[in-house]
Design a protein around this motif. Structure first.
Motif, PDB file in Angstrom:
ATOM      1  N   GLY A 264      92.998  40.685  97.527  1.00 19.84           N
ATOM      2  CA  GLY A 264      94.072  39.781  97.946  1.00 19.84           C
ATOM      3  C   GLY A 264      93.659  38.329  98.011  1.00 19.84           C
ATOM      4  O   GLY A 264      94.483  37.432  97.796  1.00 19.84           O
ATOM      5  N   ALA A 265      92.385  38.058  98.309  1.00 19.80           N
ATOM      6  CA  ALA A 265      91.933  36.673  98.428  1.00 19.80           C
ATOM      7  C   ALA A 265      92.163  35.906  97.129  1.00 19.80           C
ATOM      8  O   ALA A 265      92.548  34.735  97.138  1.00 19.80           O
ATOM      9  CB  ALA A 265      90.458  36.633  98.814  1.00 19.80           C
ATOM     10  N   ALA A 266      91.922  36.547  95.996  1.00 19.22           N
ATOM     11  CA  ALA A 266      92.109  35.890  94.705  1.00 19.22           C
ATOM     12  C   ALA A 266      93.589  35.607  94.450  1.00 19.22           C
ATOM     13  O   ALA A 266      93.943  34.557  93.893  1.00 19.22           O
ATOM     14  CB  ALA A 266      91.540  36.765  93.592  1.00 19.22           C
ATOM     15  N   VAL A 267      94.454  36.530  94.858  1.00 25.69           N
ATOM     16  CA  VAL A 267      95.903  36.331  94.679  1.00 25.69           C
ATOM     17  C   VAL A 267      96.373  35.153  95.519  1.00 25.69           C
ATOM     18  O   VAL A 267      97.146  34.304  95.062  1.00 25.69           O
ATOM     19  CB  VAL A 267      96.667  37.614  95.054  1.00 25.69           C
ATOM     20  N   LEU A 268      95.889  35.069  96.763  1.00 27.25           N
ATOM     21  CA  LEU A 268      96.302  33.982  97.641  1.00 27.25           C
ATOM     22  C   LEU A 268      95.819  32.631  97.134  1.00 27.25           C
ATOM     23  O   LEU A 268      96.573  31.646  97.132  1.00 27.25           O
ATOM     24  CB  LEU A 268      95.759  34.234  99.054  1.00 27.25           C
ATOM     25  N   ALA A 269      94.560  32.565  96.697  1.00 19.97           N
ATOM     26  CA  ALA A 269      94.027  31.307  96.186  1.00 19.97           C
ATOM     27  C   ALA A 269      94.771  30.866  94.932  1.00 19.97           C
ATOM     28  O   ALA A 269      95.090  29.679  94.763  1.00 19.97           O
ATOM     29  CB  ALA A 269      92.531  31.436  95.904  1.00 19.97           C
ATOM     30  N   THR A 270      95.080  31.808  94.063  1.00 19.04           N
ATOM     31  CA  THR A 270      95.798  31.481  92.829  1.00 19.04           C
ATOM     32  C   THR A 270      97.203  30.979  93.134  1.00 19.04           C
ATOM     33  O   THR A 270      97.659  29.966  92.579  1.00 19.04           O
ATOM     34  CB  THR A 270      95.868  32.715  91.911  1.00 19.04           C
ATOM     35  N   GLY A 271      97.904  31.657  94.026  1.00 18.92           N
ATOM     36  CA  GLY A 271      99.262  31.238  94.371  1.00 18.92           C
ATOM     37  C   GLY A 271      99.296  29.855  94.978  1.00 18.92           C
ATOM     38  O   GLY A 271     100.174  29.036  94.655  1.00 18.92           O
ATOM     39  N   ALA A 272      98.336  29.538  95.858  1.00 15.15           N
ATOM     40  CA  ALA A 272      98.296  28.216  96.478  1.00 15.15           C
ATOM     41  C   ALA A 272      97.976  27.138  95.449  1.00 15.15           C
ATOM     42  O   ALA A 272      98.537  26.035  95.488  1.00 15.15           O
ATOM     43  CB  ALA A 272      97.266  28.204  97.599  1.00 15.15           C
ATOM     44  N   ALA A 317      85.191  29.269  94.128  1.00 14.82           N
ATOM     45  CA  ALA A 317      84.373  30.483  94.074  1.00 14.82           C
ATOM     46  C   ALA A 317      84.099  30.994  95.478  1.00 14.82           C
ATOM     47  O   ALA A 317      83.829  30.212  96.388  1.00 14.82           O
ATOM     48  CB  ALA A 317      83.057  30.212  93.348  1.00 14.82           C
ATOM     49  N   GLY A 318      84.172  32.300  95.635  1.00 13.41           N
ATOM     50  CA  GLY A 318      83.752  32.916  96.884  1.00 13.41           C
ATOM     51  C   GLY A 318      84.766  33.682  97.693  1.00 13.41           C
ATOM     52  O   GLY A 318      84.429  34.723  98.263  1.00 13.41           O
ATOM     53  N   PRO A 319      86.032  33.233  97.792  1.00 12.05           N
ATOM     54  CA  PRO A 319      86.959  33.975  98.655  1.00 12.05           C
ATOM     55  C   PRO A 319      87.078  35.437  98.241  1.00 12.05           C
ATOM     56  O   PRO A 319      87.374  35.739  97.082  1.00 12.05           O
ATOM     57  CB  PRO A 319      88.287  33.238  98.443  1.00 12.05           C
ATOM     58  N   GLY A 320      86.808  36.340  99.170  1.00  7.28           N
ATOM     59  CA  GLY A 320      86.963  37.760  98.895  1.00  7.28           C
ATOM     60  C   GLY A 320      85.954  38.346  97.938  1.00  7.28           C
ATOM     61  O   GLY A 320      86.115  39.486  97.487  1.00  7.28           O
ATOM     62  N   ALA A 321      84.888  37.617  97.628  1.00  5.88           N
ATOM     63  CA  ALA A 321      83.932  38.127  96.642  1.00  5.88           C
ATOM     64  C   ALA A 321      83.127  39.306  97.176  1.00  5.88           C
ATOM     65  O   ALA A 321      82.660  40.153  96.405  1.00  5.88           O
ATOM     66  CB  ALA A 321      82.981  37.011  96.202  1.00  5.88           C
ATOM     67  N   GLY A 322      82.945  39.378  98.481  1.00  5.99           N
ATOM     68  CA  GLY A 322      82.208  40.494  99.064  1.00  5.99           C
ATOM     69  C   GLY A 322      80.815  40.614  98.477  1.00  5.99           C
ATOM     70  O   GLY A 322      80.087  39.622  98.352  1.00  5.99           O
ATOM     71  N   ILE A 343      83.395  26.014  97.431  1.00  6.59           N
ATOM     72  CA  ILE A 343      82.570  27.190  97.710  1.00  6.59           C
ATOM     73  C   ILE A 343      82.946  27.694  99.097  1.00  6.59           C
ATOM     74  O   ILE A 343      82.748  27.005 100.105  1.00  6.59           O
ATOM     75  CB  ILE A 343      81.068  26.856  97.640  1.00  6.59           C
ATOM     76  N   ASP A 344      83.477  28.914  99.130  1.00  8.22           N
ATOM     77  CA  ASP A 344      84.028  29.433 100.382  1.00  8.22           C
ATOM     78  C   ASP A 344      83.504  30.844 100.633  1.00  8.22           C
ATOM     79  O   ASP A 344      83.011  31.526  99.725  1.00  8.22           O
ATOM     80  CB  ASP A 344      85.561  29.448 100.294  1.00  8.22           C
ATOM     81  N   ASP A 436      91.870  31.249 102.246  1.00  7.59           N
ATOM     82  CA  ASP A 436      91.989  31.423 100.797  1.00  7.59           C
ATOM     83  C   ASP A 436      93.033  30.469 100.218  1.00  7.59           C
ATOM     84  O   ASP A 436      92.856  29.926  99.124  1.00  7.59           O
ATOM     85  CB  ASP A 436      92.372  32.871 100.474  1.00  7.59           C
ATOM     86  N   THR A 437      94.107  30.265 100.969  1.00  5.83           N
ATOM     87  CA  THR A 437      95.135  29.333 100.492  1.00  5.83           C
ATOM     88  C   THR A 437      94.607  27.900 100.515  1.00  5.83           C
ATOM     89  O   THR A 437      94.906  27.111  99.612  1.00  5.83           O
ATOM     90  CB  THR A 437      96.423  29.439 101.327  1.00  5.83           C
ATOM     91  N   LEU A 438      93.818  27.554 101.545  1.00  6.48           N
ATOM     92  CA  LEU A 438      93.228  26.219 101.572  1.00  6.48           C
ATOM     93  C   LEU A 438      92.319  26.008 100.362  1.00  6.48           C
ATOM     94  O   LEU A 438      92.349  24.941  99.731  1.00  6.48           O
ATOM     95  CB  LEU A 438      92.436  26.023 102.865  1.00  6.48           C
ATOM     96  N   SER A 439      91.530  27.014 100.006  1.00  6.83           N
ATOM     97  CA  SER A 439      90.668  26.900  98.837  1.00  6.83           C
ATOM     98  C   SER A 439      91.484  26.639  97.575  1.00  6.83           C
ATOM     99  O   SER A 439      91.104  25.818  96.726  1.00  6.83           O
ATOM    100  CB  SER A 439      89.842  28.176  98.662  1.00  6.83           C
TER     101      SER A 439
END
Length: 512
Positions: A264-272, A317-322, A343-344, A436-439
């Motif tokens: 989900g982190a990638a979806v949120l970052a992309t949408g923002a 790079a980084g949100p939700g990467a685990g 970098i988050d 993630d949205t801030l990123s």
């Protein structure tokens, strides 16, 4: 732009005027400005000033004197005012003026704290003049009990409005630290200039609304310690598409975020990012996440390529990467690319000293603690939250990167300066996915920025603007109830659209 200065710098700026014998005049300017603000506040909250009640908390210093002089003016306008003296000494002339106007005085002692609190809670207005910019440590003795006062946060009703004189008592003017009990205010009327302690750490929350009274020291202030962007500054950082633009010239953002565990982190970052206005998003990551992104955002271009083979203007790079090793490798490559990058989260574990200021780290206090400890700085989350201004500067100096420290007041520091503080958010943004949205917002702004020769600190300004847009969008979304980060893109678009009215006209320079 709002500029903030340390209490030390403000006192130094006052010195030429004090040496010229203008001390009494400075105090009267401050007291009149404090009175004018309080009078307007009383009229707004209760319709009129006559018949209102006020309590002045008066310490031994100049802030106590300013509050007493303001109290004397309120008395002359029909506002019943009592002074609670928190020290055995007081400014003699100010106290005489207060008594001559008909004020009564309560000497605060251990057996009088309940009476003092009852007076404050029954009043329409409480003026906090206990400690000034030179005060160190929290409230002490019987005055410490006054920290139990709860501000009204300027809402209508019976709770008293608390107005701090220059800064809330118990807050360090230079750092915003609260080393002991302190008062919280609905508003702070500060004299000469905003103090750094009002825009960082606990002080940023304690200050409430900030009102500046000009007392004539501006020419002597020098370079500010902290800046805060306003709407016109943010608008100047948002490029508008030109007639000849196409998707590549608009800016291409690469996003290496998300994993099988945290898609989900990638979806949120992309949408923002798309809501902020980048020309294209190129997503790199595992196939299940690519599929999810294309379902939510079909305009995103997704692949499992590498950073060196992907042509973009900026990276997230980084949100939700685990623990995804491929995403970690992409984060390392993004930092080494020389391009602006955000970098988050999980990618922060790959940060080392020697970054450039185009690398923007976006930790919260816990993540910054882990980063600093790994790099040899002994600290903990409590210390960072107590004094974020010191630690964000230290992190920028240690890594060489620009550091955005999330918090009630988000602080952004470039290595060697400048520092920005933005307090535009709502507590409703404290939810999973918000970062993630801030990123995504910040990455989009970096990809669309058109800077032929970036100057020192320009990336910190962009990061501060992104934090402000994120906070403003959160406030808009919160008007409908608790904030759901996946729904923030619509609010982001509304905020950016509203910025159009502040955009510099032809021939006007932006802040970069």
């Amino acid at each position: 732009m709002i500029s903030a200065y340390s209490g030390t710098a403000v006192r130094a700026a006052e010195r030429p005027l004090l040496d010229a014998g203008q001390g009494a005049e400075l105090m009267q300017r401050a007291a009149h400005g404090l009175f004018s603000f309080c009078a307007a506040l009383l009229k707004e909250r209760r319709g009129r000033m006559y018949g209102a009640s006020c309590v002045v908390l008066a310490g031994a210093g100049n802030n106590g004197a300013d509050a007493l002089y303001a109290g004397a003016r309120l008395l002359k306008r029909g506002c019943a005012t009592t002074a609670v003296r928190t020290s055995s000494s007081a400014h003699a002339e100010a106290l005489s003026a207060f008594l001559a106007a008909g004020g009564r005085v309560l000497e605060l002692s251990t057996d009088k704290t309940d009476e003092a609190l009852q007076l404050c809670r029954a009043a329409d207005l409480v003026l906090d003049g206990v400690l000034g910019t030179g005060g160190k440590g929290g409230l002490r003795g019987p005055a410490a009990h006054l920290a139990a006062l709860a501000p009204a946060r300027l809402r209508r009703g019976h709770a008293p409005a608390v107005v701090a004189c220059d800064l809330p008592s118990g807050i360090d003017a230079d750092t915003g630290q609260a080393p002991g009990p302190y008062l919280q205010a609905d508003a702070t009327v500060t004299f000469g200039a905003v103090k750094t302690g009002l825009v960082a750490g606990p002080g940023a929350e304690a200050a409430g609304h900030i009102e500046v009274v000009d007392i004539g020291i501006t020419p002597y202030l020098g370079t500010p310690a902290v800046n805060r962007l306003l709407a016109p500054d943010i608008a100047a950082l948002l490029p508008r598409p030109a007639a000849g633009d196409q998707k590549y010239s608009r800016g291409v953002l690469g996003i290496a975020a998300g994993s099988d565990t945290y898609p989900g982190a990638a979806v949120l970052a992309t949408g923002a990012a798309l809501a902020t206005g980048t020309g294209m998003v190129r997503y790199l990551g595992p196939e299940p996440v690519r599929r999810l992104i294309n379902q939510a955002h079909p305009e995103a271009v997704c692949s499992d390529s590498t950073v060196p083979l992907t042509h973009v203007q900026a990276w997230v790079a980084g949100p939700g990467a685990g623990t995804d090793e491929a995403q970690r490798r992409r984060a390392v490559d993004a930092m080494a690319s020389g391009l602006p990058c955000v970098i988050d989260a999980d990618a922060l574990s790959a940060v080392e000293p020697g970054m450039g200021e185009q690398v923007i780290l976006t930790p919260h206090a816990g993540e910054l603690t882990a980063l600093l400890n790994r790099l040899g700085e002994d600290t903990d989350r409590e210390s960072i939250e107590a004094d974020p201004l010191t630690w964000v500067r230290k992190a920028a100096a240690l890594t060489g990167a620009t550091v955005l420290l999330k918090g009630w007041a988000t602080l952004v520091a470039a290595p060697g300066g400048p520092v920005f503080s933005q307090a535009d958010a709502t507590p409703w943004l404290a939810t999973a996915g918000s970062g993630d949205t801030l990123s995504g917002i910040l990455g989009a702004m970096l990809s669309t920025a058109r800077k032929s020769s970036p100057h020192p600190g320009c990336y910190a300004a962009v990061a501060a603007a992104a934090a402000s847009i994120h906070g403003r969008a959160g406030k808009l979304a919160a008007e409908q109830g608790p904030v759901q980060p996946s729904l923030l893109p619509e609010a982001i678009r509304r905020v950016i659209s509203a910025m159009e009215q502040w955009r510099p006209g032809p021939g006007e320079a932006g802040i970069l």
